[in-house]
Scaffold this motif. Sequence first.
Motif, PDB file in Angstrom:
ATOM      1  N   GLY A   1      -5.910  -3.121  49.954  1.00 29.49           N
ATOM      2  CA  GLY A   1      -5.106  -2.737  48.809  1.00 29.49           C
ATOM      3  C   GLY A   1      -5.762  -1.571  48.090  1.00 29.49           C
ATOM      4  O   GLY A   1      -6.052  -0.539  48.693  1.00 29.49           O
ATOM      5  N   ILE A   2      -6.063  -1.741  46.804  1.00 35.91           N
ATOM      6  CA  ILE A   2      -6.725  -0.683  46.039  1.00 35.91           C
ATOM      7  C   ILE A   2      -8.210  -0.985  45.838  1.00 35.91           C
ATOM      8  O   ILE A   2      -8.906  -0.284  45.115  1.00 35.91           O
ATOM      9  N   THR A   3      -8.688  -2.021  46.508  1.00 37.65           N
ATOM     10  CA  THR A   3     -10.088  -2.440  46.351  1.00 37.65           C
ATOM     11  C   THR A   3     -10.945  -1.874  47.467  1.00 37.65           C
ATOM     12  O   THR A   3     -10.643  -2.067  48.651  1.00 37.65           O
ATOM     13  N   VAL A   4     -12.016  -1.206  47.076  1.00 37.78           N
ATOM     14  CA  VAL A   4     -12.953  -0.664  48.055  1.00 37.78           C
ATOM     15  C   VAL A   4     -13.854  -1.783  48.567  1.00 37.78           C
ATOM     16  O   VAL A   4     -14.367  -2.592  47.788  1.00 37.78           O
ATOM     17  N   LYS A   5     -14.021  -1.820  49.883  1.00 38.05           N
ATOM     18  CA  LYS A   5     -14.882  -2.810  50.507  1.00 38.05           C
ATOM     19  C   LYS A   5     -16.008  -2.099  51.264  1.00 38.05           C
ATOM     20  O   LYS A   5     -15.749  -1.282  52.137  1.00 38.05           O
ATOM     21  N   ASP A   6     -17.209  -2.421  50.911  1.00 38.10           N
ATOM     22  CA  ASP A   6     -18.405  -1.875  51.570  1.00 38.10           C
ATOM     23  C   ASP A   6     -19.076  -3.057  52.260  1.00 38.10           C
ATOM     24  O   ASP A   6     -19.722  -3.873  51.617  1.00 38.10           O
ATOM     25  N   VAL A   7     -18.891  -3.156  53.565  1.00 36.52           N
ATOM     26  CA  VAL A   7     -19.257  -4.364  54.300  1.00 36.52           C
ATOM     27  C   VAL A   7     -20.417  -4.084  55.249  1.00 36.52           C
ATOM     28  O   VAL A   7     -20.432  -3.054  55.925  1.00 36.52           O
TER      29      VAL A   7
END
Length: 120
Positions: free
Chosen positions: A103-109
């Motif tokens: 969505g609009i959420t950044v994910k740094d995995v």
Amino acid sequence: QVQLQESGGGLVQTGGSLSLTCTPSVVSGTIFTIHTMGWFRGEARDLVAEITDIRTGDRPRYADSVKGRFTISRNNATVFLHMEKLKPEDTGVYYCNVLGMIGITVKDVWGQGTQVTVSS
């Protein structure tokens, strides 16, 4: 919502080759849009240096220490790291990293890390 599954690594002699693979695992129904996939190397997650990455629609980038020896590639959501002409200084824990959005959420995995040991 996103986990990375790493595989590969191990023990190899100087001059040998190894390959690593990293695949995101996403909760069913979640759309994870990937921006960048890369590999870091270090002794622990908080002491790592980036060695290569590949951004969607762009060319791979490499640290000077691995240029000409390492190749990063991507097939859909899986990223590969092929390492040749390995040196003892390539020894370390290799972490996969994926930057993307849900969505609009950044994910740094981050992956769990896989050990690569190059014997002299």
